[in-house]
Write an enzyme that holds these catalytic residues in place. Structure first.
Site, short mmCIF file in Angstrom:
data_model
loop_
_atom_site.label_atom_id
_atom_site.label_comp_id
_atom_site.label_asym_id
_atom_site.label_seq_id
_atom_site.Cartn_x
_atom_site.Cartn_y
_atom_site.Cartn_z
N VAL A 40 6.94 -0.73 5.09
CA VAL A 40 8.12 -1.58 4.95
C VAL A 40 9.02 -1.01 3.86
O VAL A 40 8.56 -0.67 2.77
CB VAL A 40 7.75 -3.04 4.61
CG1 VAL A 40 9.02 -3.88 4.46
CG2 VAL A 40 6.84 -3.63 5.69
N ASP A 89 -2.55 -11.58 10.19
CA ASP A 89 -2.86 -11.13 8.83
C ASP A 89 -2.11 -11.94 7.77
O ASP A 89 -1.41 -11.39 6.92
CB ASP A 89 -2.55 -9.64 8.69
CG ASP A 89 -3.30 -9.00 7.52
OD1 ASP A 89 -4.19 -9.67 6.96
OD2 ASP A 89 -2.98 -7.85 7.17
N SER A 118 0.82 -1.22 0.00
CA SER A 118 0.00 0.00 0.00
C SER A 118 0.85 1.27 0.00
O SER A 118 0.33 2.36 0.20
CB SER A 118 -0.93 0.00 1.22
OG SER A 118 -1.74 -1.14 1.24
N GLY A 119 2.16 1.11 -0.21
CA GLY A 119 3.03 2.27 -0.24
C GLY A 119 3.02 3.03 1.07
O GLY A 119 2.95 2.44 2.15
N GLU A 120 3.06 4.35 0.98
CA GLU A 120 3.10 5.17 2.19
C GLU A 120 1.77 5.17 2.94
O GLU A 120 1.70 5.63 4.08
CB GLU A 120 3.47 6.61 1.80
CG GLU A 120 4.92 6.76 1.33
CD GLU A 120 5.27 8.18 0.98
OE1 GLU A 120 5.88 8.86 1.83
OE2 GLU A 120 4.94 8.61 -0.14
N LYS A 121 0.70 4.63 2.31
CA LYS A 121 -0.60 4.60 2.97
C LYS A 121 -0.70 3.47 3.98
O LYS A 121 -1.61 3.44 4.80
CB LYS A 121 -1.71 4.44 1.91
CG LYS A 121 -1.80 5.60 0.94
CD LYS A 121 -2.87 5.34 -0.12
CE LYS A 121 -2.90 6.47 -1.15
NZ LYS A 121 -3.88 6.18 -2.23
N ALA A 122 0.24 2.53 3.94
CA ALA A 122 0.20 1.41 4.88
C ALA A 122 0.39 1.94 6.30
O ALA A 122 1.18 2.86 6.52
CB ALA A 122 1.28 0.39 4.54
N PRO A 123 -0.34 1.36 7.28
CA PRO A 123 -0.18 1.83 8.66
C PRO A 123 1.24 1.64 9.20
O PRO A 123 1.73 2.45 9.97
CB PRO A 123 -1.19 0.99 9.45
CG PRO A 123 -1.48 -0.20 8.57
CD PRO A 123 -1.33 0.28 7.18
N ASN A 124 1.90 0.56 8.78
CA ASN A 124 3.29 0.30 9.17
C ASN A 124 4.08 0.02 7.89
O ASN A 124 3.94 -1.04 7.28
CB ASN A 124 3.37 -0.89 10.12
CG ASN A 124 2.55 -0.68 11.37
OD1 ASN A 124 2.81 0.22 12.15
ND2 ASN A 124 1.52 -1.51 11.56
#
Length: 500
Positions: A79, A187, A71-77
């Site tokens: 990588v 997950d 999810s790129g920079e939208k991911a909550p954490n």
């Protein structure tokens, strides 16, 4: 027994900056994980505490160009991929600021996951807890995710035999984690399955660690979440099996289909309706039926009705029909060079014996060395010389006699009695028991003991040499070669110190 009872995986001994290698182990000293010398830690078998400066340098200050999260920079954490000063590629997971407010709790959780080492895992090699920052560091897998190969492929779809291999390898990873006391995986989905440099599928270690201290972020999509989690918010081992069932559906269909929808699709109908059309019929209907039936068992509403991880492995193992074909061939990627690196430092007799995996020669050296390397590792008060101490030393003596006479199973029993009392720690006992385990074809146990020896005596080359042999027995040859080199460097450093 101090540090060795709690955190084993080669501790947090920091390396000098001139040590360039594949990413060897750290050592003990978990109470002093960072020295002024900095580090180039990281690798398939080591575990280290990294500084924030190191990880910033490795990721170009956490540049968006280095993000590998789906999810790129939208991911909550998020990588990131990164590269250490020793040229070793790593994956860095950066948690949100308040995911883990307590640095001690975060470190303990990371160290727990860091104890795991398996060729079916993309292993955790370190962490960073600096101010508000909480980061995990893992081996980097260069050949994308299962999601990419299944859902977003460009050159070729995954062939059927490779899908069966993915299913088995991930089942083996989950079974190993369960056996080692870390059964919960958060997950589990096609993005958590990664392909290493040889094209072999591996399970990301990041899912073994909760996304927050309370673990309230099990799944990113409620349509794929186990029903019991929606009922009570609890994650169980059976929840992980449910999620594995969704991955099996992905492998069958080539699509990410919500479990309820997939089950409705084929209920009372032909299983061929579910199968990925891109396979163009190149699969066994009998094998696909077995996989679908297993998936439907995993997706049972009641957790108690689902299979366990050993059932997953025993069902999928007989389906492997191209075991002789390397994964890189099935994926259509270049072959990774399997040749172990040549040690960069001259090897001592012990190093030479370990490089040749000559267990008989190692035995002779350990017998001759006796306990001279244990000097200074124990300081006992007069009060500690109790009957228990005498019994413990008697157990060690019996172990030594059995070891000398090559009665390795008896030696394991006696040394275990010595170790279990815990009043006195001996790196030599761990090294000897490690060899006994190797002689009895138990390389996992041998590796654990060699790691224990290093925890007691962080700069002891023999501990590294024994790890090298155990890693080679576990088919982790690059890591074994790196460990040999680390041991040789320690020997050379000790010799220089002696001359000085």
């Amino acid at each position: 027994m101090g540090c060795c009872q709690s955190f084993l995986p080669m501790g947090s001994r920091r390396r000098d900056k001139d040590q360039h290698h594949y990413g060897g182990a750290g050592g003990g000293q978990p109470h002093h994980p960072r020295s002024s010398n900095g580090t180039e830690g990281g690798g398939a078998q080591g575990f280290s505490e990294f500084s924030l400066a190191e990880l910033k340098a490795a990721t170009n200050n956490f540049s968006s160009d280095f993000i590998v999260s789906e999810s790129g920079e939208k991911a909550p954490n998020v990588v990131y991929r990164g590269r250490l000063q020793n040229r070793r590629w790593i994956a860095v997971k950066k948690f949100t600021k308040m995911a883990w407010p307590d640095p001690k709790q975060f470190a303990e959780e990371a160290k727990g996951v860091g104890k795991l080492r398996h060729k079916r895992l993309a292993n955790l090699i370190g962490y960073c807890s600096d101010g508000d920052e909480r980061l995990l560091v893992a081996e980097f897998m260069p050949n994308d995710t299962l999601a990419k190969h299944l859902f977003h492929w460009e050159n070729q779809t995954l062939e059927w035999a490779m899908r069966l291999r993915v299913a088995l390898y991930i089942a083996e990873a989950l079974d190993y984690c369960s056996t080692e006391g870390r059964p919960l995986y958060h997950d589990l989905n096609a993005y958590r399955v990664l392909f290493d440099e040889n094209g072999d599928p591996r399970l990301s270690c990041f899912g073994l660690m909760k996304n927050s201290r309370d673990g309230k972020s099990y799944s990113t999509n409620l349509a794929y979440t186990p029903p019991e989690y929606l009922r009570n918010g609890r994650v169980t081992q059976e929840s992980v099996v449910f999620s594995f069932g969704t991955v099996l559906l992905d492998l069958l269909s080539g699509k990410h289909i919500p479990p309820s929808h997939a089950l409705d699709m084929i209920r009372g109908k032909n299983i061929l309706l579910l199968m990925d059309s891109h396979l163009e019929g190149n699969f066994s209907t009998e094998e696909a039926t077995v996989v679908f039936y297993l998936a439907s068992q995993c997706l049972q509403y009641e957790p108690r009705d689902r299979p366990n991880t050993k059932d997953l492995v025993s069902t999928l193992a007989p389906l492997q029909n191209k075991s002789d074909v390397p994964s890189h061939v099935m994926l259509g990627i270049p072959k990774h060079d399997e040749t172990p690196a040549t040690p960069q430092h001259p090897l001592s007799p012990m190093g030479d014996a370990c490089s040749r995996m000559d267990l008989t020669a190692i035995h002779q050296i350990l017998v001759a060395t006796h306990y001279k390397d244990d000097e200074g590792t124990n300081e006992l008060s007069f009060q500690e010389w109790t009957q228990q101490m005498r019994d413990m030393l008697e157990a060690r003596k019996r172990g030594d006699l059995a070891f000398r006479d090559k009665d390795f199973r008896s030696a394991i029993d006696c040394y275990s009695q010595f170790v279990d009392v815990g009043t006195m720690v001996s790196p030599t006992v761990y090294a000897r028991r490690s060899l006994c385990y190797l002689m009895c074809d138990q390389p996992d146990a041998a590796l654990r003991d060699a790691m224990q020896a290093q925890c007691v005596y962080p700069d002891w080359s023999t501990a590294f040499y024994m790890q090298a042999v155990a890693l080679a027995k576990l088919d982790m040859h690059k890591d074994a070669a790196d460990m040999l080199n680390e041991a040789a460097m320690l020997e050379e450093k000790k010799q220089r110190g002696g001359r000085g």
